[in-house]
Design a protein around this motif. Structure first.
Motif, PDB file in Angstrom:
ATOM      1  N   PHE A 171       0.804  -1.228   0.000  1.00 32.83           N
ATOM      2  CA  PHE A 171       0.000   0.000   0.000  1.00 32.83           C
ATOM      3  C   PHE A 171       0.831   1.268   0.000  1.00 32.83           C
ATOM      4  CE2 PHE A 171       1.004  -0.721   4.414  1.00 32.83           C
ATOM      5  CZ  PHE A 171       1.160   0.550   4.942  1.00 32.83           C
ATOM      6  N   PHE A 172       2.052   1.213   0.570  1.00 34.15           N
ATOM      7  CA  PHE A 172       2.848   2.432   0.685  1.00 34.15           C
ATOM      8  C   PHE A 172       3.580   2.782  -0.607  1.00 34.15           C
ATOM      9  CE2 PHE A 172       5.424  -1.137   2.271  1.00 34.15           C
ATOM     10  CZ  PHE A 172       6.517  -1.060   1.425  1.00 34.15           C
ATOM     11  N   ARG A 173       3.545   1.893  -1.578  1.00 33.41           N
ATOM     12  CA  ARG A 173       4.312   2.116  -2.797  1.00 33.41           C
ATOM     13  C   ARG A 173       3.401   2.688  -3.880  1.00 33.41           C
ATOM     14  NH1 ARG A 173       6.690  -1.101  -7.137  1.00 33.41           N
ATOM     15  NH2 ARG A 173       8.853  -0.463  -7.456  1.00 33.41           N
ATOM     16  N   MET A 174       3.795   3.826  -4.425  1.00 37.17           N
ATOM     17  CA  MET A 174       3.004   4.500  -5.456  1.00 37.17           C
ATOM     18  C   MET A 174       3.438   4.034  -6.838  1.00 37.17           C
ATOM     19  SD  MET A 174       1.139   6.496  -3.548  1.00 37.17           S
ATOM     20  CE  MET A 174       0.441   7.767  -4.632  1.00 37.17           C
ATOM     21  N   HIS A 175       2.502   4.153  -7.812  1.00 38.53           N
ATOM     22  CA  HIS A 175       2.899   3.864  -9.181  1.00 38.53           C
ATOM     23  C   HIS A 175       2.060   4.699 -10.145  1.00 38.53           C
ATOM     24  CE1 HIS A 175      -0.509   1.070  -8.712  1.00 38.53           C
ATOM     25  NE2 HIS A 175      -0.589   1.040 -10.033  1.00 38.53           N
ATOM     26  N   GLU A 176       2.567   4.834 -11.356  1.00 39.87           N
ATOM     27  CA  GLU A 176       1.905   5.640 -12.370  1.00 39.87           C
ATOM     28  C   GLU A 176       0.897   4.788 -13.138  1.00 39.87           C
ATOM     29  OE1 GLU A 176       5.205   9.044 -13.410  1.00 39.87           O
ATOM     30  OE2 GLU A 176       5.173   7.250 -14.679  1.00 39.87           O
ATOM     31  N   VAL A 177      -0.262   5.402 -13.454  1.00 35.69           N
ATOM     32  CA  VAL A 177      -1.295   4.723 -14.226  1.00 35.69           C
ATOM     33  C   VAL A 177      -1.799   5.683 -15.305  1.00 35.69           C
ATOM     34  CG1 VAL A 177      -2.004   3.262 -12.296  1.00 35.69           C
ATOM     35  CG2 VAL A 177      -3.124   5.474 -12.645  1.00 35.69           C
ATOM     36  N   GLU A 178      -2.557   5.125 -16.233  1.00 39.14           N
ATOM     37  CA  GLU A 178      -3.182   5.961 -17.248  1.00 39.14           C
ATOM     38  C   GLU A 178      -4.248   6.842 -16.598  1.00 39.14           C
ATOM     39  OE1 GLU A 178      -2.371   6.147 -20.441  1.00 39.14           O
ATOM     40  OE2 GLU A 178      -0.751   4.678 -20.178  1.00 39.14           O
ATOM     41  N   GLY A 179      -4.479   7.999 -17.216  1.00 42.99           N
ATOM     42  CA  GLY A 179      -5.517   8.890 -16.713  1.00 42.99           C
ATOM     43  C   GLY A 179      -5.022  10.308 -16.554  1.00 42.99           C
ATOM     44  N   ALA A 180      -5.931  11.178 -16.144  1.00 42.87           N
ATOM     45  CA  ALA A 180      -5.590  12.590 -15.992  1.00 42.87           C
ATOM     46  C   ALA A 180      -4.488  12.753 -14.952  1.00 42.87           C
ATOM     47  CB  ALA A 180      -6.828  13.375 -15.567  1.00 42.87           C
ATOM     48  N   PRO A 181      -3.435  13.519 -15.257  1.00 40.47           N
ATOM     49  CA  PRO A 181      -2.333  13.700 -14.295  1.00 40.47           C
ATOM     50  C   PRO A 181      -2.810  14.354 -13.001  1.00 40.47           C
ATOM     51  CG  PRO A 181      -1.681  14.440 -16.484  1.00 40.47           C
ATOM     52  CD  PRO A 181      -3.167  14.202 -16.539  1.00 40.47           C
ATOM     53  N   ASN A 182      -2.290  13.850 -11.892  1.00 40.43           N
ATOM     54  CA  ASN A 182      -2.544  14.476 -10.594  1.00 40.43           C
ATOM     55  C   ASN A 182      -1.240  14.837  -9.889  1.00 40.43           C
ATOM     56  OD1 ASN A 182      -1.595  11.981  -9.826  1.00 40.43           O
ATOM     57  ND2 ASN A 182      -3.430  11.361  -8.707  1.00 40.43           N
ATOM     58  N   SER A 183      -0.116  14.748 -10.625  1.00 41.49           N
ATOM     59  CA  SER A 183       1.187  15.080 -10.051  1.00 41.49           C
ATOM     60  C   SER A 183       2.040  15.750 -11.125  1.00 41.49           C
ATOM     61  CB  SER A 183       1.883  13.826  -9.523  1.00 41.49           C
ATOM     62  OG  SER A 183       2.124  12.903 -10.570  1.00 41.49           O
ATOM     63  N   GLU A 184       2.885  16.681 -10.682  1.00 41.51           N
ATOM     64  CA  GLU A 184       3.718  17.432 -11.624  1.00 41.51           C
ATOM     65  C   GLU A 184       5.025  17.835 -10.951  1.00 41.51           C
ATOM     66  OE1 GLU A 184       3.626  21.721 -13.995  1.00 41.51           O
ATOM     67  OE2 GLU A 184       1.738  20.678 -13.571  1.00 41.51           O
TER      68      GLU A 184
END
Length: 294
Positions: free
Chosen positions: A195-208
């Motif tokens: 749960f603590f590990r983040m990953h990138e997915v398709e979709g509208a960006p929420n990070s920059e």
């Protein structure tokens, strides 16, 4: 007259009891927090470490009521010391700025309660009202800004969601000669497994993140990173996505099962903070005294 516990003073955690059919508060807590033994909850009740919304100690056999708000005190038996030391850079009536070393959590979490930056600063400054205004993860070193005064806390908290604070980081990672810097990396980050590990997915960006190169040293470069957003592990994930995971990162690009190695810290530093003070209107600038070596 007995003075009730002040949950804010004691840095208690808070829970609202979920819907269910438990006969007592104790039964609900045991079922809701499955990792905490019933004996441990009974011990907390016996020592007055479970409180109602008014800060009064309650009994273990108190009847369960849905939505009941409780305060409790997290405790970790035989908590392992973390052999690093924070530095206080600034203290006034409203703000505290600290330089956090690698490996020290900002707030109580998991196996860490007393060995956290928050608890250490509360003890050092004798100010139970300290609250972090933002977070950096345990492996990252550098600046953390704390509110010292509940009356002015909201004004400083708004700096972050309103993006009125400039945060600069430095990182050391592999060279990326095929990319043109400075560059902006945008992506959609979500929690993965574990749960603590983040990953990138398709979709509208929420990070920059804005990335630039500050210094080159053979196969390693020093990068300047400016997060526009503040997602968990954002800089670590973005650098890994660019093809240069930050040196000594145990989570990205792949998860490593390693113990803390204090000689090999993550090469990521929260290097500076700049903002207009919402109370005085003056420009405030703080810079870490820590440095990332090659």
């Amino acid at each position: 007259m007995t003075t009730p516990f002040d949950p804010a003073h004691q840095q208690a955690s808070t829970v609202c009891l979920p819907p269910g059919n438990w006969p007592t508060v104790l039964d609900c807590l045991c079922d809701h927090f499955k990792g905490i033994a019933r004996e441990q909850w009974l011990d907390r009740f016996a020592r007055g470490r479970v409180l109602d919304a008014q800060g009064q100690a309650i009994q273990a056999d108190l009847a369960y009521r849905r939505g009941m708000r409780l305060h409790y005190f997290r405790e970790v038996p035989n908590e392992k010391p973390i052999p690093v030391e924070e530095t206080i850079l600034h203290v006034d009536d409203h703000l505290v700025v600290a330089d956090k070393p690698h490996f020290l959590p900002v707030t109580p979490t998991g196996e860490y309660v007393e060995q956290t930056l928050l608890r250490r600063l509360i003890r050092r400054l004798d100010n139970p009202h300290l609250v972090p205004l933002h977070r950096i993860d345990r492996h990252t070193a550098g600046l953390v800004l704390f509110s010292a005064n509940p009356q002015t806390r909201g004004a400083y908290q708004r700096l972050f969601p309103e993006r009125r604070i400039d945060k600069r980081y430095q990182a050391i990672a592999a060279a990326l000669p095929a990319l043109e810097f400075p560059l902006v990396h945008r992506s959609r980050l979500v929690h993965g497994e574990p749960f603590f590990r983040m990953h990138e997915v398709e979709g509208a960006p929420n990070s920059e993140t804005l990335a630039q190169v500050l210094e080159k040293n053979g196969e390693l470069w020093r990068y300047g990173l400016s997060p526009v957003t503040g997602k968990t592990h954002q800089l670590r994930v973005h650098m890994a996505a660019l093809g240069a995971g930050i040196c000594n990162d145990p989570f990205y690009p792949r998860l490593l099962e390693v113990e803390d190695d204090y000689q090999q810290p993550l090469k990521l530093l929260a290097q500076s903070l700049r903002f207009e003070d919402p109370l005085s209107g003056e420009e405030r600038y703080f810079e870490s005294r820590l440095a990332l070596d090659w």
